[in-house]
Design an enzyme around this catalytic site. Structure first.
Site, short mmCIF file in Angstrom:
data_model
loop_
_atom_site.label_atom_id
_atom_site.label_comp_id
_atom_site.label_asym_id
_atom_site.label_seq_id
_atom_site.Cartn_x
_atom_site.Cartn_y
_atom_site.Cartn_z
N ARG A 32 73.85 40.74 -15.34
CA ARG A 32 73.82 39.71 -14.30
C ARG A 32 74.41 38.38 -14.80
NH1 ARG A 32 69.51 39.73 -10.56
NH2 ARG A 32 68.39 40.94 -12.13
N ARG B 297 69.06 43.05 -2.20
CA ARG B 297 68.15 42.36 -3.10
C ARG B 297 67.12 41.49 -2.38
NH1 ARG B 297 69.09 39.16 -6.48
NH2 ARG B 297 67.72 39.99 -8.10
N TYR C 217 63.52 42.70 -3.38
CA TYR C 217 62.80 41.87 -4.36
C TYR C 217 62.39 40.51 -3.82
CZ TYR C 217 65.82 44.91 -7.27
OH TYR C 217 66.52 45.96 -7.81
N CYS D 79 69.68 48.06 11.85
CA CYS D 79 68.58 48.25 12.79
C CYS D 79 67.26 48.16 12.06
CB CYS D 79 68.73 49.60 13.47
SG CYS D 79 70.17 49.59 14.50
N GLU D 80 66.93 46.99 11.60
CA GLU D 80 65.74 46.82 10.79
C GLU D 80 65.44 45.32 10.70
OE1 GLU D 80 65.39 49.70 7.98
OE2 GLU D 80 64.22 48.53 6.56
N1 LLP Z 1 69.98 46.64 -20.58
C1 LLP Z 1 69.14 47.52 -20.02
C2 LLP Z 1 68.59 48.59 -20.83
C3 LLP Z 1 68.81 47.41 -18.67
O1 LLP Z 1 67.99 48.27 -18.13
C4 LLP Z 1 69.38 46.37 -17.91
C5 LLP Z 1 69.07 46.23 -16.49
C6 LLP Z 1 70.27 45.48 -18.53
C7 LLP Z 1 70.54 45.64 -19.88
C8 LLP Z 1 70.95 44.38 -17.80
O2 LLP Z 1 70.05 43.45 -17.26
P1 LLP Z 1 70.61 42.07 -16.65
O3 LLP Z 1 71.18 41.27 -17.79
O4 LLP Z 1 71.66 42.42 -15.65
O5 LLP Z 1 69.43 41.45 -16.02
N2 LLP Z 1 68.62 45.77 -9.57
C9 LLP Z 1 67.85 44.69 -10.17
C10 LLP Z 1 68.08 44.60 -11.64
C11 LLP Z 1 67.76 45.87 -12.38
C12 LLP Z 1 68.11 45.76 -13.82
C13 LLP Z 1 68.05 47.09 -14.47
N3 LLP Z 1 68.34 47.06 -15.86
C14 LLP Z 1 68.22 43.38 -9.47
O6 LLP Z 1 69.03 43.41 -8.55
O7 LLP Z 1 67.68 42.35 -9.80
#
Ligand code: LLP
Length: 463
Positions: free
Chosen positions: A323, A360, A364, A391-392
């Site tokens: 992210r 998201r 969340y 539709c939600e």
């Molecule tokens: N490393 C591992 C082992 C992970 O599981 C993840 C994210 C990352 C790195 C990267 O994390 P970041 O730096 O992007 O936060 N869909 C959710 C986020 C799920 C993250 C899953 N794992 C959202 O939209 O907030």
């Protein structure tokens, strides 16, 4: 405390009494550089431009909704992470945030490594020319076929997530006559301050092997015995969209403690640790994310301190930001369709996308910002909820925001910071066609993931 670090706020609260925005921002036309990518600005007519291109032109050429990704900003963020961590550490971009062939090439060119978590992410990475040794393979339930493919390709590391997988990877590597470099993912028992669904280091969840009760130590014991595996390190990822460094500190301390235990028991100093991803970004002006150099400094200091206390030589550190690299580099451009003022409540602004291009908010309670971008306006601020066309009633893109009261159908509005986990989590709900990703750089724009077509969808429907 940052608002979007705690996305689980009151779900259906009336914004007028309990909402996040007590007052509209001073200037609705201003673009906060915290939430917009670096080349975004307004031109002399008040229209938003990215990489020097006006959004009305982009909308005409590529349609809406669409994600516009600022390549200049993406590359700059890669460099900032690589420079901050330097030669003694490795930065793995987490492909789950957003992955495409172009992104893989940019990462390669900018010297980053790549973390993948499925056979198909791996295929994308290899297809786009990422050297296998710069790829880490993650996942809590990798299939045998996925493991085989990764070992055959020669990935730099497989992150082992369970006792079964330790054995599985060792067998497959042996069968292929290889020794696979591996990390063991541990759960350090940290409660990360983020939404429950994206916190991953408390014990009651599916990832990793718990330090508690000696489970992780037992996993190390088993892995060290197996010929097909070369155990090179310990991995910990505590969650996502985190601002507070305290969780990373505890995690680093506990991982180093395990390294010391391993040294005491086996006489082996594991040479690497991976502290995962999870660094938060600004979705709204109230979020204050850390810069990569601050994060690198903080993590480096903790690891050095803990290692010298334990009499260990400092291991090589790696991190896995997803992210924090891609999130701020893109915005979603929508066209306003219908506008419904609800007396005494708020105005519902419907756009031509919704939960299919950004789940998201619904999933969340994530917060986003929104701006009118095809023009500026001096009209009064109007409290809005930006919703999609699905539709939600939970189909909300931006829960509470202000837009000018003269907003009209046909105006273009944009939601910044949608580079991570939006296109990668997009769906075909209501047979929505997933939007394209358009990369913009130095006055030119090119599609890197094309818009889905009716034919694409119908081709899958073979009944
Ligand atoms: N490393 C591992 C082992 C992970 O599981 C993840 C994210 C990352 C790195 C990267 O994390 P970041 O730096 O992007 O936060 N869909 C959710 C986020 C799920 C993250 C899953 N794992 C959202 O939209 O907030």
């Amino acid at each position: 405390m940052s608002r979007s670090a705690h996305p689980a706020g009151p779900r259906h609260a009336d914004v007028l009494t309990e909402g996040h925005y007590s007052a509209p921002p001073a200037d609705l036309n201003s673009l906060d550089p915290k939430v917009w990518s670096s080349t975004v600005t307004r031109d002399k007519d008040g229209e938003l431009t990215v990489g020097g291109l006006e959004v009305s032109r982009l909308a005409e050429e590529f349609g809406t909704p669409a994600y516009f990704l600022d390549e200049t900003d993406f590359r700059a963020r890669c460099r900032a992470w690589a420079d901050a961590f330097g030669r003694d550490a490795d930065v793995f971009y987490a492909g789950k945030a957003f992955l495409s062939r172009a992104v893989v090439r940019w990462l390669h060119e900018e010297g980053l490594n790549l973390d993948v978590c499925s056979g198909t992410e791996l295929a994308t990475a290899l297809d786009a020319g990422m050297p296998a040794e710069r790829i880490a393979f993650h996942g809590n339930n990798k299939s045998e076929a996925e493991i085989r493919r990764a070992v055959e390709a020669g990935v730099g590391r497989i992150v082992l997530d369970s006792f079964q997988e330790i054995v599985r990877v060792a067998h497959i590597a042996q069968e292929l006559g290889k020794v696979q470099k591996a990390f063991i993912r541990v759960t350090v028992g940290v409660e990360a301050h983020t939404h429950e669904f994206i916190a991953t280091a408390h014990e009651d969840q599916k990832f990793g092997i718990a330090l508690a009760g000696g489970q992780a130590a037992e996993a190390v014991r088993r892995a060290l015995k197996l010929d097909g595996i070369e155990l090179v390190g310990i991995h910990s990822h505590i969650g996502s969209q985190i601002f507070d460094m305290a969780g990373f500190e505890v995690s680093a301390r506990r991982v180093v403690q395990l390294l010391a235990e391993v040294r005491d028991e086996h006489g082996v100093e594991l040479p690497e640790i991976d502290l995962g991803g999870g660094l938060g970004i600004a979705y709204t002006s109230e979020d204050d994310p850390r810069e990569p150099h601050e994060i690198a400094k903080a993590l480096g200091e903790i690891v050095t301190r803990e290692c010298s206390a334990a009499g260990l030589s400092a291991p090589r550190i790696s991190v896995e930001p997803g992210r924090a690299i891609v999130g701020p580099t893109a915005f979603t451009l929508y066209e306003v369709g219908t506008i419904k003022p609800l007396e005494g409540l708020r105005t519902y602004v419907s756009v031509d996308g919704g939960m299919s291009d950004n789940i998201r908010t619904a999933l969340y309670d994530a917060e986003y910002s929104v701006s009118l971008v095809s023009r500026t306006s001096d009209a009064e601020p109007m409290l809005v909820r930006v919703v999609g066309k699905h539709c939600e009633s939970g189909d909300i893109v931006v829960r509470d925001a202000f837009l000018p009261a003269d907003l009209a159908p046909g105006d273009l509005i944009a939601v910044p910071a949608t580079g991570a986990y939006c296109r990668s989590m997009a769906s075909n709900y209501n047979h929505a066609l997933r939007p394209p990703v358009v990369a913009v750089r130095d006055g030119s724009a090119r599609v890197i993931v094309r818009r889905e077509t009716e034919e694409d969808l119908l081709r899958l429907d073979v009944g």
